[in-house]
Design an enzyme around this catalytic site. Sequence first.
Site, PDB file in Angstrom:
ATOM      1  N   TYR A 164      36.158 -24.113  -2.217  1.00 35.58           N
ATOM      2  CA  TYR A 164      37.034 -23.026  -1.796  1.00 35.58           C
ATOM      3  C   TYR A 164      38.388 -23.083  -2.515  1.00 35.58           C
ATOM      4  O   TYR A 164      39.055 -24.123  -2.498  1.00 35.58           O
ATOM      5  CB  TYR A 164      37.242 -23.112  -0.279  1.00 35.58           C
ATOM      6  CG  TYR A 164      37.922 -21.931   0.321  1.00 35.58           C
ATOM      7  CD1 TYR A 164      37.270 -20.713   0.382  1.00 35.58           C
ATOM      8  CD2 TYR A 164      39.211 -22.025   0.825  1.00 35.58           C
ATOM      9  CE1 TYR A 164      37.889 -19.615   0.934  1.00 35.58           C
ATOM     10  CE2 TYR A 164      39.836 -20.933   1.390  1.00 35.58           C
ATOM     11  CZ  TYR A 164      39.173 -19.727   1.440  1.00 35.58           C
ATOM     12  OH  TYR A 164      39.777 -18.639   1.978  1.00 35.58           O
ATOM     13  N   ASP A 192      40.040 -19.073  11.293  1.00 33.70           N
ATOM     14  CA  ASP A 192      40.775 -20.243  10.790  1.00 33.70           C
ATOM     15  C   ASP A 192      41.842 -20.694  11.784  1.00 33.70           C
ATOM     16  O   ASP A 192      42.388 -19.891  12.533  1.00 33.70           O
ATOM     17  CB  ASP A 192      41.445 -19.925   9.439  1.00 33.70           C
ATOM     18  CG  ASP A 192      40.416 -19.770   8.331  1.00 33.70           C
ATOM     19  OD1 ASP A 192      39.208 -19.897   8.624  1.00 33.70           O
ATOM     20  OD2 ASP A 192      40.815 -19.516   7.186  1.00 33.70           O
TER      21      ASP A 192
END
Length: 831
Positions: A368, A150
Amino acid sequence: MKLVVTEKNDAAVKIADLLGATKPKADKVFNTPVYRFEVEGEEWVTIGLRGHILEPDFAPSLIYKKRGGWEGVTAEGEALPAAVPADLPKPPFKKKKPFTADGVDLKGWKMEALPYLVYAPIEKLPKEKDIIRSLKNLAKKADSIVIATDFDREGELIGSDALACCRQVNETAPVSRARYSAFTKPEITHAFANLVPMDDDLASAGASRQDIDLIWGAVLTRYLTLVKFAGYGNVRSSGRVQTPTLAIIVERERERMAFVPEDYWVIRGAFDAGAAAGPTAGDGPEAFEAPHATARFKVEAEADAAMAHVEGAVSAKVTAVEKKRRKVPAPVPFNTTSLMAAASAEGISPARCMRIAESLYMDGYISYPRVDNTVYPDSLDLAEVVNAIAGNPAYGPYCKELLAAGPLKATRGKTETTDHPPIYPTAKATPDDLSAADYKLYNLIARRFLATLSGPATVEGTKVTLDVAGEPFVAKGDVLAEPGFRAIYPYGLKKDEQLPAMAEGATIAFNGATCTKKQTEPPARYSQGKLVQEMEKLGLGTKSTRASIIERLYQVKYVQNDPIEPSQLGIAVIEALDKFAPHITHAEMTAELEHSMDRIAEGEVTKAEVVDKSRQLLSEQLESLMPHSEEVAEALSDAVAADAYVGPCPKCGKDLQLRASHKTKSMFIGCAGWPDCDVTYPLPKGKIEAVPEKCPTCGMPQVKVTAFRSKPRVQCIDPNCPTNQEPEVVVGKCPACAERGLDKQLIARRNPRTLKRSITCENFDECQTRYPLPQYGDIIPTEEVCEHCGAPMVVIKTARGPWKLCPNFDCPGKEEEEKAKGGARRGAKRK
DNA sequence: GCAAGGTC
């Protein structure tokens, strides 16, 4: 071969899908899923980690050498530089713990070791051994490595740890970093076409957070736990996020305790628009109540005067009628915090909300769930989502309307980030697909999504001013005129308050007024949902950690109930730390850390400088804490005793306390005078709390019992108290005895020693027939007999309504029932 | 037996 390392399996799948010229082949390296594909003839493979794969911990010892001073030693025996101040006292070299002949034992929890623990060397240990093994296996064969974790600080750290693992087996493969902020083809393609170097400073910033959290957490947790050791399993924890969070809760409680309620008086009049003068029956469709225009009279005499004025009046004049329409805007998309807050208002705690959300996400029902973003990205096809969930009959007609009304336009929240889209439903679900709790959350998310595509609700407010003998009264009514988003999103909706139609200048009946004395209320305690929002405001924790941190406070018994109430222990911990180590109790510690991390990331300072400075600060705080250990210990043990206190012992007068049995892990009430005094009382299952009121019948202490999924009840602790006596109920004939030609009764009764209730045969010694019963609810015998096993059926009457059951646990009918239920619901299947 | 941060 090119190795692409992502933060989670999901990302590995998506990147493989988006980049592969060929369809990616799902494979496994040991037990870890990997995805193989080709790009321009080159073989690529993606592997997903599980967040952090390494974890910092203290190296086992700190050694003092006569020549060279202090040295840290890692598990591998490598010397590590530790920022130990030269004036740190030499440990007494004894062969006794906590000081070994080699130095300070950092794994042993000893008070004397704490000043050294502050300076303990830290090493990174493997946390996800399986994944590390798979990663290394791939890295060995890799020609090049791309870190694609990420795009944030923790992501950089996770990637840097992964790279460290790779480097152990492959020292030469070139490494680069892919930075992307959405799983879309253009974004991912662009990121891989424009690879950048790793940002070591950003990773260091993350690593300094890890170290500081560990050092402060370990030192202060060990201090609080050891200062008044209360047995294993009684950790008194402290940390950079949890302690300031607890401090917020304690602060609110202090405000409440310091609050001085003020008296005020409220006057309410009864009116009836169906008649021109009272008294009327007052219960017709046009009867209503309205308060005096002075909502709160602070002076009793003034309220009395107003009451005197309206005394005897039978009519009221409508002096003004005002109608105003106001628009309530549609809500903005859900991010983690707002979802937790909304779920909390529906009775789902943040921690539970996130557990359910995780499983809905894993099963493909929602997107998510860990996001800050509250703006749908352009790449999200809103109409496609609406179509996807329209199959649920509860949403179908509304979805049709939305789609028919023209192009969809969504509301936008204040936080716009590019990591993930806000939380939205990704597939249709109906109550038959999910367990009740899962569907409740899914329903909230799906309806919220549709609400964000809807127009505002219009509320028509009516304000009617009435005059009764010169005293003004104001009636207010709110009616939902145009539902807008409210047609699909009823959460938190107030009921319509419709006033009867009244014209200005009309005279209506007045049916008298009442004056009630009230008191101002202290500020309310935080609900879990409100606390999550407050933490976000103060920068405490992250979207992924807030729920679990609140849960932790419950677990260590610093707080209880919802709205959240601190225990005496929680208050004592904050008081002690506030006095001697105030740095850990404030949200500013996090703010300062964030600032330092930004500077590390900018290359202005080093990780070592920041961590060393934090160590010095902690050392100072510990130095102020240590000399007051006796005082802190006493405060903590007093608090624990106060939390456990239920009342005086009838035999010796000492404190009766709530205690946990080590053997059975269940709760009981014992005397603080034990072992001299052996008074104990059994407790039923469920959550137990002490209440101050004594039993009205026998004068013994009472406790509040909240059994699983039932309403709390207050009961006397003495099983022999008349209030705890239940009549024995004959429920029918014993089938086992009947088989042998005996005529014996089955009797429902409660065992006074264990408090367990069961149906027992009067001939138990011989036939051993006993059926368990639920703890609460009236037992009502029936004439019926179970068709499967011949046991008498009984009806249990509880607050949730009566239900009939066969009490035999081993009844063959039970299995069939299970089979009929099983499988249909996902929730039942999972557990 | 510690923290907080990722994710399962």
